[in-house]
Design a protein around this motif. Structure first.
Motif, PDB file in Angstrom:
ATOM      1  N   VAL A  96       3.760  38.264 -67.131  1.00 24.24           N
ATOM      2  CA  VAL A  96       3.087  38.962 -66.033  1.00 24.24           C
ATOM      3  C   VAL A  96       1.576  38.733 -66.111  1.00 24.24           C
ATOM      4  O   VAL A  96       0.910  38.542 -65.086  1.00 24.24           O
ATOM      5  CB  VAL A  96       3.402  40.469 -66.074  1.00 24.24           C
ATOM      6  CG1 VAL A  96       2.651  41.202 -64.960  1.00 24.24           C
ATOM      7  CG2 VAL A  96       4.901  40.704 -65.935  1.00 24.24           C
ATOM      8  N   GLY A  97       1.040  38.700 -67.325  1.00 21.55           N
ATOM      9  CA  GLY A  97      -0.395  38.494 -67.506  1.00 21.55           C
ATOM     10  C   GLY A  97      -0.873  37.109 -67.119  1.00 21.55           C
ATOM     11  O   GLY A  97      -2.076  36.891 -66.925  1.00 21.55           O
ATOM     12  N   ALA A 155      13.223  36.740 -65.834  1.00 21.76           N
ATOM     13  CA  ALA A 155      13.313  36.677 -64.368  1.00 21.76           C
ATOM     14  C   ALA A 155      12.547  37.836 -63.730  1.00 21.76           C
ATOM     15  O   ALA A 155      11.814  37.650 -62.752  1.00 21.76           O
ATOM     16  CB  ALA A 155      14.777  36.697 -63.940  1.00 21.76           C
ATOM     17  N   ILE A 156      12.702  39.028 -64.279  1.00 25.75           N
ATOM     18  CA  ILE A 156      12.009  40.207 -63.746  1.00 25.75           C
ATOM     19  C   ILE A 156      10.502  40.048 -63.897  1.00 25.75           C
ATOM     20  O   ILE A 156       9.729  40.334 -62.974  1.00 25.75           O
ATOM     21  CB  ILE A 156      12.494  41.480 -64.458  1.00 25.75           C
ATOM     22  CG1 ILE A 156      13.955  41.751 -64.116  1.00 25.75           C
ATOM     23  CG2 ILE A 156      11.628  42.684 -64.084  1.00 25.75           C
ATOM     24  CD1 ILE A 156      14.592  42.823 -64.961  1.00 25.75           C
ATOM     25  N   ALA A 157      10.060  39.580 -65.075  1.00 30.68           N
ATOM     26  CA  ALA A 157       8.630  39.385 -65.313  1.00 30.68           C
ATOM     27  C   ALA A 157       8.051  38.331 -64.379  1.00 30.68           C
ATOM     28  O   ALA A 157       6.918  38.461 -63.902  1.00 30.68           O
ATOM     29  CB  ALA A 157       8.393  38.988 -66.769  1.00 30.68           C
ATOM     30  N   ALA A 253      -2.781  41.974 -71.451  1.00 29.51           N
ATOM     31  CA  ALA A 253      -1.421  41.684 -71.912  1.00 29.51           C
ATOM     32  C   ALA A 253      -1.376  41.492 -73.427  1.00 29.51           C
ATOM     33  O   ALA A 253      -0.393  41.861 -74.083  1.00 29.51           O
ATOM     34  CB  ALA A 253      -0.881  40.439 -71.210  1.00 29.51           C
ATOM     35  N   ALA A 254      -2.446  40.928 -73.993  1.00 26.74           N
ATOM     36  CA  ALA A 254      -2.500  40.742 -75.442  1.00 26.74           C
ATOM     37  C   ALA A 254      -2.515  42.093 -76.157  1.00 26.74           C
ATOM     38  O   ALA A 254      -1.905  42.252 -77.227  1.00 26.74           O
ATOM     39  CB  ALA A 254      -3.737  39.932 -75.827  1.00 26.74           C
ATOM     40  N   VAL A 255      -3.200  43.070 -75.568  1.00 23.73           N
ATOM     41  CA  VAL A 255      -3.218  44.423 -76.147  1.00 23.73           C
ATOM     42  C   VAL A 255      -1.811  45.005 -76.169  1.00 23.73           C
ATOM     43  O   VAL A 255      -1.381  45.597 -77.171  1.00 23.73           O
ATOM     44  CB  VAL A 255      -4.168  45.334 -75.336  1.00 23.73           C
ATOM     45  CG1 VAL A 255      -4.106  46.775 -75.861  1.00 23.73           C
ATOM     46  CG2 VAL A 255      -5.598  44.815 -75.396  1.00 23.73           C
ATOM     47  N   MET A 278      -2.321  31.403 -76.326  1.00 21.01           N
ATOM     48  CA  MET A 278      -2.616  30.426 -75.277  1.00 21.01           C
ATOM     49  C   MET A 278      -2.658  31.082 -73.901  1.00 21.01           C
ATOM     50  O   MET A 278      -3.520  30.755 -73.072  1.00 21.01           O
ATOM     51  CB  MET A 278      -1.575  29.304 -75.302  1.00 21.01           C
ATOM     52  CG  MET A 278      -1.659  28.417 -76.528  1.00 21.01           C
ATOM     53  SD  MET A 278      -0.362  27.157 -76.589  1.00 21.01           S
ATOM     54  CE  MET A 278      -0.899  26.083 -75.262  1.00 21.01           C
ATOM     55  N   VAL A 279      -1.734  32.011 -73.649  1.00 18.62           N
ATOM     56  CA  VAL A 279      -1.747  32.725 -72.373  1.00 18.62           C
ATOM     57  C   VAL A 279      -3.031  33.543 -72.233  1.00 18.62           C
ATOM     58  O   VAL A 279      -3.686  33.540 -71.180  1.00 18.62           O
ATOM     59  CB  VAL A 279      -0.514  33.642 -72.243  1.00 18.62           C
ATOM     60  CG1 VAL A 279      -0.655  34.576 -71.037  1.00 18.62           C
ATOM     61  CG2 VAL A 279       0.752  32.822 -72.107  1.00 18.62           C
ATOM     62  N   THR A 280      -3.411  34.234 -73.302  1.00 25.11           N
ATOM     63  CA  THR A 280      -4.604  35.075 -73.259  1.00 25.11           C
ATOM     64  C   THR A 280      -5.861  34.239 -73.043  1.00 25.11           C
ATOM     65  O   THR A 280      -6.683  34.542 -72.166  1.00 25.11           O
ATOM     66  CB  THR A 280      -4.734  35.871 -74.571  1.00 25.11           C
ATOM     67  OG1 THR A 280      -3.553  36.658 -74.761  1.00 25.11           O
ATOM     68  CG2 THR A 280      -5.944  36.791 -74.518  1.00 25.11           C
TER      69      THR A 280
END
Length: 292
Positions: A96-97, A155-157, A253-255, A278-280
């Motif tokens: 989601v982030g 899928a939901i995310a 999201a990392a938190v 990597m996402v963060t």
């Protein structure tokens, strides 16, 4: 320095609110948890707006951009709470982030341009998202509550991330038309109305423990932290260096993932940690490139 502080406080508040939603959604049910939390947020934002001298105007609510912002916010949050209640948190939250990647891709598809730094940031974020899902230690398992396997949560995310895109784009449009605090306040009120018009909040509670007085306190904390996160973002954007507060806030999201690891001992593989990082970093980099 002030902008950085507000950005960190915003990320901590939003990340904590999302983590708390895992428990309240299981205790009250996703719809009811959002209803109670959103009602509190609206109350706090109304108080803040009153102190700031704002008065709600009907033209704000009637705006198509505001209506879409509020409706998409409701859909996104319902999906987010549903995904977090199912878990794993360390998979749902980063997916989601990673929504800024979809925002940039949509703008590119609709005729916008993308710079090389933005393209690199997008690739880093998407690679991290893939690592988060593929190398989850819970990929082949089911949680004790009987929730389906990880594929359903992914899928939901993903759907929540797309709803997040609609919320961001419509929110930016409404912000340019009415102002930041006005959009946040009116958008939350529209979101609450949308939720009240749907039957989802009537459904029974989730698989968690039955709620008692302590659970209502946790639900109050969730609503207060979510409202505080957006208010920190708003106040920080008014300080010197607004891109800094936006970038730092985007790391919420990392938190959530860190709290999942150390509070509920959620299993996170080394490659999954790499994916979360990597996402963060990719999201922060992409956000920075989009605000300078």
């Amino acid at each position: 320095m002030e902008a950085a502080l507000f950005g960190i406080l915003s990320a901590l508040s939003l990340g904590t609110a999302d983590f708390t939603a895992r428990f309240t959604s299981r205790a009250f049910g996703v719809g009811r948890a959002l209803l109670f939390s959103l009602a509190l947020e609206c109350g706090l934002l109304t108080l803040w707006a009153s102190v700031s001298g704002l008065r709600l105007e009907a033209s704000w609510i009637a705006s198509p951009a505001m209506l879409l912002y509020g409706a998409s916010s409701t859909v996104m949050t319902l999906l987010l709470f549903w995904g977090l209640s199912r878990g794993p948190v360390s998979v749902v939250a980063p997916i989601v982030g990673a929504h800024p990647v979809l925002v940039v891709l949509l703008r590119t598809v609709t005729g916008g341009t993308i710079s090389m730094p933005q393209a690199l940031a997008g690739m880093v974020t998407l690679t991290g998202t893939a690592l988060v899902g593929i190398f989850s230690r819970d990929h082949q398992s089911r949680e004790a509550s009987g929730n389906p396997a990880l594929s359903g949560s992914i899928a939901i995310a993903t759907l929540a991330s797309f709803a997040y895109v609609a919320m961001v784009l419509s929110g930016q449009s409404a912000k340019h038309e009415f102002g930041a605090l006005e959009t946040l306040w009116a958008g939350k009120l529209v979101s609450l109305c949308c939720l009240l018009l749907t039957p989802v909040w009537f459904r029974a509670a989730g698989p968690g423990p039955r709620p008692n007085r302590r659970w209502f306190l946790l639900l109050a904390l969730q609503g207060a932290m979510d409202a505080a996160g957006y208010l920190f973002l708003f106040e920080g954007s008014r300080a010197e260096g607004p891109p800094v507060v936006i970038v730092l806030s985007s790391t919420f999201a990392a938190v959530t993932v860190i709290l999942a690891r150390f509070v509920i001992r959620e299993r996170i593989s080394p490659l999954q940690w790499a994916g979360v990082a990597m996402v963060t970093l990719g999201t922060a980099w992409l956000t920075w490139q989009s605000t300078i």
